[in-house]
Design a protein around this motif. Structure first.
Motif, PDB file in Angstrom:
ATOM      1  N   ARG A 255      46.706   1.316  77.915  1.00 41.02           N
ATOM      2  CA  ARG A 255      47.406  -0.435  78.746  1.00 41.02           C
ATOM      3  C   ARG A 255      46.720  -1.537  78.495  1.00 41.02           C
ATOM      4  N   GLN A 268      42.984  -9.958  70.452  1.00 46.54           N
ATOM      5  CA  GLN A 268      43.671 -10.753  71.125  1.00 46.54           C
ATOM      6  C   GLN A 268      45.415 -10.547  69.928  1.00 46.54           C
ATOM      7  N   CYS A 271      47.296  -7.627  70.456  1.00 46.11           N
ATOM      8  CA  CYS A 271      47.402  -7.026  72.329  1.00 46.11           C
ATOM      9  C   CYS A 271      48.547  -7.326  72.884  1.00 46.11           C
ATOM     10  N   PRO A 272      49.483  -7.085  73.361  1.00 46.69           N
ATOM     11  CA  PRO A 272      50.603  -7.280  73.934  1.00 46.69           C
ATOM     12  C   PRO A 272      50.357  -7.852  74.908  1.00 46.69           C
ATOM     13  N   SER A 273      49.788  -8.514  76.088  1.00 50.91           N
ATOM     14  CA  SER A 273      49.688  -9.585  76.822  1.00 50.91           C
ATOM     15  C   SER A 273      49.065 -10.880  76.248  1.00 50.91           C
ATOM     16  N   GLY A 275      51.270 -11.942  73.101  1.00 50.03           N
ATOM     17  CA  GLY A 275      52.064 -11.261  72.249  1.00 50.03           C
ATOM     18  C   GLY A 275      52.009 -10.390  70.847  1.00 50.03           C
ATOM     19  N   GLY A 276      50.700 -10.300  70.717  1.00 49.29           N
ATOM     20  CA  GLY A 276      50.917  -9.283  69.901  1.00 49.29           C
ATOM     21  C   GLY A 276      51.440  -7.790  70.387  1.00 49.29           C
ATOM     22  N   THR A 277      51.497  -6.896  68.574  1.00 53.75           N
ATOM     23  CA  THR A 277      51.816  -5.561  68.759  1.00 53.75           C
ATOM     24  C   THR A 277      50.932  -4.627  68.281  1.00 53.75           C
ATOM     25  N   PRO A 278      50.430  -3.469  69.283  1.00 54.31           N
ATOM     26  CA  PRO A 278      49.181  -2.738  68.625  1.00 54.31           C
ATOM     27  C   PRO A 278      49.784  -2.234  67.025  1.00 54.31           C
TER      28      PRO A 278
END
Ligand code: SF4
Length: 304
Positions: A255, A268, A271-273, A275-278
Motif C-alpha cells: 500500500r 507518483q 501511485c494511487p495516492s 491518481g495513478g494505477t500501479p
C-alpha cells in the motif's frame, strides 16, 4: 582513528560462522523504502521500475567517489585542492561507466555541466570544514558488509567509510550530500547507520562506538552512539520488517503511505495516492531475493 586490527570481541552473541540457509536479503535502502512506503518498495524491488538519475543523486555519487579516491593519496597530499583536482576526472570516469549520466544535461546546455562540477567542489569545502583527511587512515571505504540474522535473512549494504581505532573501536561514517531538508531524511539516515552497526556487531563482535553522519552541504557532524541492547531491538525490527515484506509479497499487497518523501518519489504517476494505477503485479513475484544491490537508485537525499 587509524586502521588497526579489531581486537575487541567481547559483547557479540553469535557472530556469523557458517552460512545457514538464507531465505532472503535486505539492504538498508530497501528496508528503509518499505518502512517509508510499502508501495515504493514494490516499485523499486519487485517491479524494478527504472528511475532516471537526478542531478542531486549524480552529485552525491561524484562526491562519494572523490572522497573515496582522496584516501588513495598519501596522507600529506589529502588537501582541499587535491580533492578538487579529482572532481573532473572522477566525473569523466562515472559518465564512462554510466552513460545515462551524460543525459542529465542537454547538449546545448553550455553552463550546466560546469555549474554541476562547481557545486560538487563546494560540497568538498563542507567536508574539509569538518574533517582533516590527513589525520585519518580509514580501515574500509565503500565496503560491502553483510551478516545473516535470524538464521535466514542476509542483511548487507555498502558503507561509505569505516574507521578503526587502535583499541578496536569502530566508527561508521556516512557522507550526506543531498540538499533535501534534513528533518525529512534524518530518521532514514540513522536507520541505515544502525543497519551497518548491526552487521558489524554480528560479524566483528564489536558494537560501533560512533555512527557518524557528515552533512557536507551544511558542514555539520551528527554523531550517534548505539549500544548492544539497542542493536538487539533493531535486529528484531529488521526481521519483523522482512517478515512484513514476505507477507505483502505473498498477498501482492503493497500500500502507498504518503508523506513528505513523496516529493522525491519518481513514481507518483503510478501511485494511487496521486491518481495513478500501479502496473500488474509481476508474475514472477519478487524475483531473486538475493539480488538486492546498490545499483538500484536510492531516495534522493537519503542514501546518496
Ligand atoms: S508517491 Fe509517495 S505514497 Fe506513492 S509510491 Fe511514492 S512514496 Fe509511496
Amino acid at each position: 582513528m587509524t586502521a588497526e586490527p579489531v581486537i575487541d570481541g567481547q559483547d557479540s552473541p553469535t557472530a556469523e560462522t557458517a552460512p545457514p540457509t538464507v531465505r532472503g536479503s535486505l539492504s538498508p535502502s530497501r528496508a528503509a523504502d518499505f518502512k517509508t512506503c510499502p508501495l515504493l518498495y514494490r516499485f523499486r524491488s519487485i517491479d524494478r521500475l527504472p528511475e532516471r538519475p537526478t542531478v542531486e543523486q549524480a552529485r552525491g555519487t561524484l562526491v562519494h567517489a572523490v572522497l573515496e579516491r582522496l584516501f588513495d593519496l598519501p596522507a600529506a597530499a589529502r588537501t582541499l585542492r587535491s580533492a578538487g583536482d579529482l572532481v573532473a576526472p572522477q566525473w569523466d570516469r562515472l559518465v564512462t561507466e554510466q552513460p545515462e549520466l551524460a543525459t542529465l544535461f542537454a547538449e546545448d546546455d553550455a553552463t550546466g555541466p560546469a555549474e554541476f562540477l562547481r557545486s560538487a567542489t563546494a560540497l568538498l569545502d563542507g567536508y574539509f570544514a569538518v574533517e582533516d583527511p590527513r589525520r585519518l587512515e580509514p580501515a574500509e571505504r565503500e565496503a560491502l558488509v553483510s551478516a545473516v540474522v535470524d538464521e535466514e535473512l542476509l542483511i548487507r549494504g555498502y558503507l561509505d567509510r569505516l574507521d578503526v581505532a587502535p583499541d578496536g573501536a569502530l566508527r561508521v561514517v556516512d557522507y550526506k550530500t543531498g540538499g533535501a531538508p534534513r528533518e525529512a531524511f534524518e530518521a532514514r539516515a540513522l536507520f541505515q547507520l544502525k543497519f551497518y552497526a548491526l552487521v558489524l556487531w554480528r560479524t566483528r563482535g564489536v558494537v560501533p562506538r560512533v555512527l557518524r553522519l557528515l552533512y557536507l552541504k551544511d558542514a555539520e557532524v551528527c554523531d550517534y552512539t548505539p549500544d548492544a541492547e539497542e542493536l538487539l531491538r533493531f535486529e528484531r525490527t529488521v526481521v519483523a520488517l522482512w517478515q512484513a515484506i514476505e507477507q505483502a509479497t505473498e498477498r501482492q499487497d503493497f500500500r502507498p503511505r504518503p508523506s513528505r518523501l513523496c516529493d522525491w518519489c519518481a513514481h507518483q504517476a503510478l501511485c494511487p495516492s496521486f491518481g495513478g494505477t500501479p502496473p500488474p503485479f509481476p508474475a514472477a513475484g519478487a524475483g531473486d531475493p538475493l539480488t538486492d544491490a546498490r545499483s538500484r537508485p536510492a531516495t534522493p537525499g537519503a542514501d546518496e
